[in-house]
Design an enzyme around this catalytic site. Structure first.
Site, PDB file in Angstrom:
ATOM      1  N   ASP A  58      -2.512   7.902   3.330  1.00 13.46           N
ATOM      2  CA  ASP A  58      -3.866   8.406   3.228  1.00 13.46           C
ATOM      3  C   ASP A  58      -4.000   9.347   2.032  1.00 13.46           C
ATOM      4  OD1 ASP A  58      -6.463   8.666   4.275  1.00 13.46           O
ATOM      5  OD2 ASP A  58      -5.938  10.629   5.066  1.00 13.46           O
ATOM      6  N   THR A  91     -10.866   8.138  -0.282  1.00 11.64           N
ATOM      7  CA  THR A  91     -10.307   9.276  -1.012  1.00 11.64           C
ATOM      8  C   THR A  91      -9.390   8.834  -2.156  1.00 11.64           C
ATOM      9  OG1 THR A  91      -8.556   9.421   0.642  1.00 11.64           O
ATOM     10  CG2 THR A  91     -10.451  10.831   0.941  1.00 11.64           C
ATOM     11  N   THR A  92      -8.630   7.772  -1.921  1.00 14.88           N
ATOM     12  CA  THR A  92      -7.772   7.284  -2.995  1.00 14.88           C
ATOM     13  C   THR A  92      -8.634   6.732  -4.128  1.00 14.88           C
ATOM     14  OG1 THR A  92      -6.240   6.618  -1.256  1.00 14.88           O
ATOM     15  CG2 THR A  92      -5.765   5.847  -3.472  1.00 14.88           C
TER      16      THR A  92
HETATM   17  P1  ADP Z   1      -9.193   4.713   0.079  1.00 19.77           P
HETATM   18  O1  ADP Z   1      -8.490   5.998   0.364  1.00 19.77           O
HETATM   19  O2  ADP Z   1      -9.865   4.739  -1.241  1.00 19.77           O
HETATM   20  O3  ADP Z   1     -10.089   4.281   1.176  1.00 19.77           O
HETATM   21  P2  ADP Z   1      -7.483   2.558   0.876  1.00 19.77           P
HETATM   22  O4  ADP Z   1      -5.998   2.561   0.775  1.00 19.77           O
HETATM   23  O5  ADP Z   1      -8.096   2.668   2.201  1.00 19.77           O
HETATM   24  O6  ADP Z   1      -8.033   3.659  -0.089  1.00 19.77           O
HETATM   25  O7  ADP Z   1      -7.955   1.208   0.190  1.00 19.77           O
HETATM   26  C1  ADP Z   1      -9.284   0.859   0.079  1.00 19.77           C
HETATM   27  C2  ADP Z   1      -9.416  -0.376  -0.747  1.00 19.77           C
HETATM   28  O8  ADP Z   1      -8.733  -1.467  -0.149  1.00 19.77           O
HETATM   29  C3  ADP Z   1     -10.871  -0.797  -0.875  1.00 19.77           C
HETATM   30  O9  ADP Z   1     -11.148  -1.100  -2.215  1.00 19.77           O
HETATM   31  C4  ADP Z   1     -10.938  -2.045   0.005  1.00 19.77           C
HETATM   32  O10 ADP Z   1     -11.923  -2.960  -0.433  1.00 19.77           O
HETATM   33  C5  ADP Z   1      -9.560  -2.609  -0.150  1.00 19.77           C
HETATM   34  N1  ADP Z   1      -9.182  -3.508   0.936  1.00 19.77           N
HETATM   35  C6  ADP Z   1      -9.145  -3.252   2.247  1.00 19.77           C
HETATM   36  N2  ADP Z   1      -8.736  -4.343   2.947  1.00 19.77           N
HETATM   37  C7  ADP Z   1      -8.505  -5.314   2.032  1.00 19.77           C
HETATM   38  C8  ADP Z   1      -8.048  -6.685   2.104  1.00 19.77           C
HETATM   39  N3  ADP Z   1      -7.772  -7.245   3.252  1.00 19.77           N
HETATM   40  N4  ADP Z   1      -7.937  -7.365   0.952  1.00 19.77           N
HETATM   41  C9  ADP Z   1      -8.226  -6.764  -0.218  1.00 19.77           C
HETATM   42  N5  ADP Z   1      -8.639  -5.513  -0.359  1.00 19.77           N
HETATM   43  C10 ADP Z   1      -8.778  -4.792   0.753  1.00 19.77           C
END
Ligand code: ADP
Ligand code: MG
Length: 525
Positions: A58, A91-92
């Site tokens: 996270d 957040t990332t």
């Molecule tokens: P953040 O802290 O920014 O929310 P995450 O590690 O949760 O970071 O990643 C979010 C990103 O992952 C988003 O751009 C989302 O569209 C992408 N994402 C989530 N699930 C999938 C998936 N199954 N395939 C491709 N991208 C995905």
């Protein structure tokens, strides 16, 4: 000259040095969180001063736990925190985007483009992005989409195998306490219980907490509970508080004790007469009172925390009463109140409340590390669902929305005559770093993926993104990879604001902490 004016305890960096140094610091932060982006992102292990370990994926947790000194880096941490509190996810993304915007601004600075021009161009691009996003966002037409939003947020976060169940619990919890599209996070309590599998997690239409009944003679289970919440003690009045009484004979003492006991007995009678069979008391319940309550078959809890009292009141639709005369007004209800032993701890469940205004998400897992990571995942999912409920629109994930934005921004840039045009183009390029990183973190050829995505978007498929379950480029909205619109707009606007703020700085003055003059231990080692 300046050196004479400025205190020698202040360190100073001016002009390009200051700028480059800030940009470098922001990039370091972006690089740290970068590898955690997306479902295939890696975890970080953080160890604090006391040796406590956190394993997490996270973004905001990582940034919060790191002890960061550099002022520009600290600003990065701040925007991640804001993202967390405002929308609960992304957040990332926000940190990565801010880092990319600054990195790409550097190439413009190298070409002697003035920072104010870049700032202006970035602002134009940001506003245009928000406009485009409104246009391409899709309505939240079903519960299924809400679930998919929760699942997308939880992907890759240590709750992978059970995210379908957790997503469904999150959506149900939000539906239960939501009102007119607004869900107050505070009304959904997250309770963690060690032992059992994640799949044993459940939504309690009511309340759970670690607490046992006041006395073991009381029933451990009450069906069709009528619940009384009081914030005054059920105790003999404390002797010190009383005016002194002279007791000179055993009869007098007995009489005094009897009158005190009668007071307690009457109090209990009134409680029983009100119809209550469960009592949550914020203060103490003494032995005599416990005895009478137990005799009447009442289950009672003492010294319940105020915050818990308030949540229980909301769950059971009761009122916390401060005066014995008001008890009948305050009764709440639940289908079941039950004390259960889990491992060495006792938990009390208040279940089956009708139209509860507060509920509890009970999370279970075998170890506290897993439990913590599941909690973070659930919080992300909950954040996204609450945001989606509130703002009502969604966008396709897996980089789809970023590629479409970049495409439209490039068209927009062509209409700009000044050098701001170049900044708008760099902005577009920065957005593409999201799908690029998603691909990179999954071990795919990032350059190739981005090129393919751009091509598909050129051909008019605006929802095309990278599905990392299948590693295919497809309509990610249709495959259920969905994010709330607000997570994107918030990330884009705060990343731009931060990048612009850092670009405008050309002077950094840092006061050093005052040194302690004499060091007693000098020379000891
Ligand atoms: P953040 O802290 O920014 O929310 P995450 O590690 O949760 O970071 O990643 C979010 C990103 O992952 C988003 O751009 C989302 O569209 C992408 N994402 C989530 N699930 C999938 C998936 N199954 N395939 C491709 N991208 C995905
Ligand atoms: Mg996320």
């Amino acid at each position: 000259m300046a050196d004479d004016v400025i205190n020698s305890n202040v360190s100073r960096a001016i002009g390009r040095d200051a700028q480059r140094n800030n940009i470098a610091a922001a990039k370091v932060i972006a690089d740290i969180v970068k590898t955690t982006l997306g479902p295939k992102g890696m975890d970080k292990m953080l160890v604090d001063n006391s040796g406590n370990i956190t394993v997490t994926n996270d973004g905001v947790t990582i940034l919060e736990e790191m002890e960061i000194d550099h002022p520009a880096a600290k600003m990065m941490v701040e925007i991640a925190k804001t993202q967390e509190t405002e929308v609960g996810d992304g957040t990332t993304t926000v940190a990565l985007l801010a880092g990319k915007l600054l990195e790409n601004a550097e190439t413009l600075l190298d070409r002697r483009i003035h920072p104010t021009v870049i700032v202006k161009g970035y602002n134009l691009a940001m506003e245009k992005s928000l406009e485009i996003l409104e246009e391409i966002a899709l309505p939240l037409s079903s519960r299924e989409i809400m679930k998919q939003i929760a699942m997308t947020a939880m992907t890759g976060k240590g709750a992978e195998s059970d995210k379908e169940l957790l997503a469904s619990l999150i959506v149900s919890a939000s539906e239960e306490v939501g009102f007119g599209g607004f869900v107050d996070k505070e009304d959904i309590k997250i309770e963690k219980m060690k032992g059992e599998k994640i799949s044993q997690s459940e939504l309690i239409k009511g309340f759970v907490f670690e607490k046992e009944r006041a006395n073991i003679e009381m029933p451990s289970k009450v069906v069709e509970a009528r619940i009384l919440l009081i914030d005054f003690p059920i105790e003999l009045k404390s002797p010190e508080a009383e005016t002194k009484i002279e007791i000179s004979s055993p009869e007098q003492l007995e009489g005094f004790m009897a009158s005190e006991e009668r007071y307690i007995k009457e109090l209990v009678e009134e409680i029983v007469n009100s119809g209550a069979n469960v009592v949550f008391c914020q203060k103490g319940i003494d032995d005599v009172a416990q005895y009478y309550l137990a005799k009447e078959g009442v289950m009672a809890f003492r010294r319940v925390q105020k915050s818990d009292m308030e949540k229980i009141a909301k769950a059971v639709s009761g009122k916390i009463v401060s005066n014995i005369r008001d008890i009948e007004l305050g009764l709440g209800s639940a289908e079941l109140v039950e004390e259960v032993k889990v491992g060495d701890n006792s938990y009390t469940y208040v279940r089956g409340c009708k139209n509860p205004r507060a509920v509890t998400l009970l999370l279970r897992a075998g170890s506290s590390h897993v439990l913590d990571e599941v909690e973070r995942a659930v919080k992300d999912g909950l954040g996204d669902v609450i945001t989606a409920f509130r703002y009502g629109k969604a966008v396709p994930g897996g980089g789809a929305v970023e590629i479409e934005l970049a495409k439209r921004l490039r068209t927009f840039a062509k209409g700009i005559s000044g050098r701001e045009q170049l900044a708008v183009e760099e902005f577009a390029k920065s957005l593409e770093s999201i799908p690029e990183t998603l691909a990179e973190n999954a071990g795919l050829d990032a350059v190739d993926i981005v090129a393919q995505l751009k091509k598909v978007h050129e051909s008019g498929v605006s929802n095309a993104g990278l599905n990392l379950f299948t590693d295919k480029i497809e309509d990610t909205f249709a495959s259920g990879i969905i994010e709330p619109l607000k997570v994107k707009t918030q990330a884009i606007s705060s990343a731009t604001e931060l990048a612009n703020m850092i670009l405008r700085i050309d002077d950094v003055l840092i006061s050093k902490p005052k040194q302690i003059k004499e060091n007693k231990f000098e020379g000891l080692d």
